[in-house]
Design a protein around this motif. Sequence first.
Motif, PDB file in Angstrom:
ATOM      1  N   ALA A  22       0.838  -1.207   0.000  1.00  0.00           N
ATOM      2  CA  ALA A  22       0.000   0.000   0.000  1.00  0.00           C
ATOM      3  C   ALA A  22       0.868   1.249   0.000  1.00  0.00           C
ATOM      4  O   ALA A  22       1.933   1.276   0.616  1.00  0.00           O
ATOM      5  CB  ALA A  22      -0.917   0.009   1.219  1.00  0.00           C
ATOM      6  N   VAL A  23       0.402   2.256  -0.715  1.00  0.00           N
ATOM      7  CA  VAL A  23       1.011   3.585  -0.717  1.00  0.00           C
ATOM      8  C   VAL A  23      -0.158   4.562  -0.614  1.00  0.00           C
ATOM      9  O   VAL A  23      -0.994   4.619  -1.523  1.00  0.00           O
ATOM     10  CB  VAL A  23       1.829   3.849  -2.001  1.00  0.00           C
ATOM     11  N   GLU A  24      -0.224   5.282   0.507  1.00  0.00           N
ATOM     12  CA  GLU A  24      -1.367   6.173   0.720  1.00  0.00           C
ATOM     13  C   GLU A  24      -0.917   7.512   1.297  1.00  0.00           C
ATOM     14  O   GLU A  24       0.010   7.568   2.108  1.00  0.00           O
ATOM     15  CB  GLU A  24      -2.392   5.496   1.629  1.00  0.00           C
ATOM     16  N   PRO A  25      -1.574   8.605   0.878  1.00  0.00           N
ATOM     17  CA  PRO A  25      -1.200   9.923   1.404  1.00  0.00           C
ATOM     18  C   PRO A  25      -1.526  10.041   2.892  1.00  0.00           C
ATOM     19  O   PRO A  25      -2.479   9.432   3.373  1.00  0.00           O
ATOM     20  CB  PRO A  25      -2.037  10.902   0.578  1.00  0.00           C
ATOM     21  N   ILE A  26      -0.702  10.809   3.576  1.00  0.00           N
ATOM     22  CA  ILE A  26      -0.902  11.085   5.004  1.00  0.00           C
ATOM     23  C   ILE A  26      -1.290  12.560   5.116  1.00  0.00           C
ATOM     24  O   ILE A  26      -0.638  13.410   4.511  1.00  0.00           O
ATOM     25  CB  ILE A  26       0.398  10.845   5.805  1.00  0.00           C
ATOM     26  N   ARG A  29       2.397   7.190   3.314  1.00  0.00           N
ATOM     27  CA  ARG A  29       2.669   6.000   4.123  1.00  0.00           C
ATOM     28  C   ARG A  29       2.891   4.856   3.145  1.00  0.00           C
ATOM     29  O   ARG A  29       2.062   4.606   2.260  1.00  0.00           O
ATOM     30  CB  ARG A  29       1.489   5.700   5.044  1.00  0.00           C
ATOM     31  N   VAL A  30       4.022   4.169   3.291  1.00  0.00           N
ATOM     32  CA  VAL A  30       4.369   3.038   2.431  1.00  0.00           C
ATOM     33  C   VAL A  30       4.392   1.786   3.309  1.00  0.00           C
ATOM     34  O   VAL A  30       5.191   1.686   4.238  1.00  0.00           O
ATOM     35  CB  VAL A  30       5.745   3.246   1.750  1.00  0.00           C
ATOM     36  N   ILE A  31       3.507   0.851   3.012  1.00  0.00           N
ATOM     37  CA  ILE A  31       3.375  -0.382   3.793  1.00  0.00           C
ATOM     38  C   ILE A  31       3.924  -1.546   2.959  1.00  0.00           C
ATOM     39  O   ILE A  31       3.629  -1.666   1.769  1.00  0.00           O
ATOM     40  CB  ILE A  31       1.892  -0.656   4.155  1.00  0.00           C
ATOM     41  N   PHE A  32       4.723  -2.404   3.615  1.00  0.00           N
ATOM     42  CA  PHE A  32       5.314  -3.547   2.914  1.00  0.00           C
ATOM     43  C   PHE A  32       5.333  -4.766   3.811  1.00  0.00           C
ATOM     44  O   PHE A  32       5.170  -4.676   5.030  1.00  0.00           O
ATOM     45  CB  PHE A  32       6.729  -3.218   2.439  1.00  0.00           C
ATOM     46  N   THR A  33       5.529  -5.919   3.185  1.00  0.00           N
ATOM     47  CA  THR A  33       5.774  -7.166   3.910  1.00  0.00           C
ATOM     48  C   THR A  33       7.131  -7.686   3.464  1.00  0.00           C
ATOM     49  O   THR A  33       7.594  -7.401   2.357  1.00  0.00           O
ATOM     50  CB  THR A  33       4.691  -8.232   3.624  1.00  0.00           C
ATOM     51  N   PRO A  43       8.146   9.326   3.158  1.00  0.00           N
ATOM     52  CA  PRO A  43       8.608   9.822   1.858  1.00  0.00           C
ATOM     53  C   PRO A  43       7.527  10.645   1.160  1.00  0.00           C
ATOM     54  O   PRO A  43       6.356  10.585   1.530  1.00  0.00           O
ATOM     55  CB  PRO A  43       8.908   8.541   1.088  1.00  0.00           C
ATOM     56  N   GLY A  44       7.953  11.370   0.132  1.00  0.00           N
ATOM     57  CA  GLY A  44       7.041  12.179  -0.664  1.00  0.00           C
ATOM     58  C   GLY A  44       6.852  11.592  -2.050  1.00  0.00           C
ATOM     59  O   GLY A  44       7.458  10.579  -2.410  1.00  0.00           O
ATOM     60  N   PRO A  45       6.031  12.244  -2.880  1.00  0.00           N
ATOM     61  CA  PRO A  45       5.708  11.698  -4.205  1.00  0.00           C
ATOM     62  C   PRO A  45       6.912  11.596  -5.146  1.00  0.00           C
ATOM     63  O   PRO A  45       7.004  10.640  -5.922  1.00  0.00           O
ATOM     64  CB  PRO A  45       4.674  12.687  -4.747  1.00  0.00           C
ATOM     65  N   GLU A  46       7.833  12.541  -5.086  1.00  0.00           N
ATOM     66  CA  GLU A  46       9.002  12.485  -5.970  1.00  0.00           C
ATOM     67  C   GLU A  46       9.952  11.369  -5.562  1.00  0.00           C
ATOM     68  O   GLU A  46      10.591  10.741  -6.404  1.00  0.00           O
ATOM     69  CB  GLU A  46       9.707  13.840  -6.000  1.00  0.00           C
ATOM     70  N   PHE A  47      10.063  11.105  -4.248  1.00  0.00           N
ATOM     71  CA  PHE A  47      10.867   9.980  -3.759  1.00  0.00           C
ATOM     72  C   PHE A  47      10.272   8.670  -4.267  1.00  0.00           C
ATOM     73  O   PHE A  47      10.985   7.795  -4.753  1.00  0.00           O
ATOM     74  CB  PHE A  47      10.914  10.002  -2.229  1.00  0.00           C
ATOM     75  N   LEU A  48       8.949   8.547  -4.152  1.00  0.00           N
ATOM     76  CA  LEU A  48       8.272   7.329  -4.602  1.00  0.00           C
ATOM     77  C   LEU A  48       8.516   7.096  -6.091  1.00  0.00           C
ATOM     78  O   LEU A  48       8.799   5.976  -6.514  1.00  0.00           O
ATOM     79  CB  LEU A  48       6.768   7.427  -4.327  1.00  0.00           C
ATOM     80  N   LYS A  49       8.424   8.168  -6.870  1.00  0.00           N
ATOM     81  CA  LYS A  49       8.645   8.062  -8.319  1.00  0.00           C
ATOM     82  C   LYS A  49      10.097   7.705  -8.628  1.00  0.00           C
ATOM     83  O   LYS A  49      10.372   6.828  -9.454  1.00  0.00           O
ATOM     84  CB  LYS A  49       8.265   9.380  -8.992  1.00  0.00           C
ATOM     85  N   LYS A  50      11.041   8.394  -7.970  1.00  0.00           N
ATOM     86  CA  LYS A  50      12.471   8.177  -8.230  1.00  0.00           C
ATOM     87  C   LYS A  50      12.869   6.721  -8.002  1.00  0.00           C
ATOM     88  O   LYS A  50      13.672   6.162  -8.748  1.00  0.00           O
ATOM     89  CB  LYS A  50      13.300   9.099  -7.332  1.00  0.00           C
ATOM     90  N   HIS A 104       5.600   1.624  -5.532  1.00  0.00           N
ATOM     91  CA  HIS A 104       4.163   1.625  -5.785  1.00  0.00           C
ATOM     92  C   HIS A 104       3.629   0.257  -5.364  1.00  0.00           C
ATOM     93  O   HIS A 104       4.399  -0.713  -5.233  1.00  0.00           O
ATOM     94  CB  HIS A 104       3.874   1.904  -7.265  1.00  0.00           C
ATOM     95  N   PRO A 105       2.319   0.152  -5.130  1.00  0.00           N
ATOM     96  CA  PRO A 105       1.764  -1.162  -4.760  1.00  0.00           C
ATOM     97  C   PRO A 105       2.119  -2.208  -5.808  1.00  0.00           C
ATOM     98  O   PRO A 105       2.020  -1.973  -7.016  1.00  0.00           O
ATOM     99  CB  PRO A 105       0.251  -0.902  -4.709  1.00  0.00           C
ATOM    100  N   GLY A 106       2.587  -3.346  -5.344  1.00  0.00           N
ATOM    101  CA  GLY A 106       2.992  -4.442  -6.221  1.00  0.00           C
ATOM    102  C   GLY A 106       4.486  -4.489  -6.503  1.00  0.00           C
ATOM    103  O   GLY A 106       4.991  -5.515  -6.945  1.00  0.00           O
ATOM    104  N   ALA A 107       5.198  -3.392  -6.256  1.00  0.00           N
ATOM    105  CA  ALA A 107       6.647  -3.378  -6.486  1.00  0.00           C
ATOM    106  C   ALA A 107       7.340  -4.253  -5.440  1.00  0.00           C
ATOM    107  O   ALA A 107       6.862  -4.392  -4.306  1.00  0.00           O
ATOM    108  CB  ALA A 107       7.184  -1.957  -6.428  1.00  0.00           C
TER     109      ALA A 107
END
Length: 153
Positions: A52-56, A72-76, A104-111, A115-118
């Motif tokens: 999951a990747v959701e705005p805070i 918020r970036v959630i992982f297993t 993190p912010g949106p540019e970090f996520l993109k860089k 994203h969900p599934g990665a």
Amino acid sequence: MVKRVTHMRFLTFLAFLALVSILLPETALPQAQRAGGPCSYENYPGAISIIAVEPIPQPKNPSARLPYQPYRVIFTFAPAKSLANSLFQPTKAQELTLSGGTPPGPEFLKKYGIHPGASFKTDLHLITSGTCSPMVFTFHGIDVYDRFEFKKR
């Protein structure tokens, strides 16, 4: 004569300080760099899956706001080999943060392609001795110390 006595007292005081610094055991001195340490970890290679990747929401106080939209970036984590350690719970979701616990912010996520599934190769470090963080993740391909979004004010 007064100057000589004052000078002698000063030299005596310096000699006393030198003696104390030599005789005082090293463990009696505060050691900020050793807070929580030294620690040992056992390394477990594996991979994380972003679930999951959701705005805070930003804080209402303007001085506490980040210069970007936080996420918020959630992982297993899935170990490469069987892992039997009470600190690790295979079904527990974890949160990916930048150094210092900042989201993190949106540019970090993109860089970094987050994203969900990665998925990313990751090492899980579980503490074996000491009082440091019990669980530390090292992500391959994600630099959690890359805080470039903070520089864009």
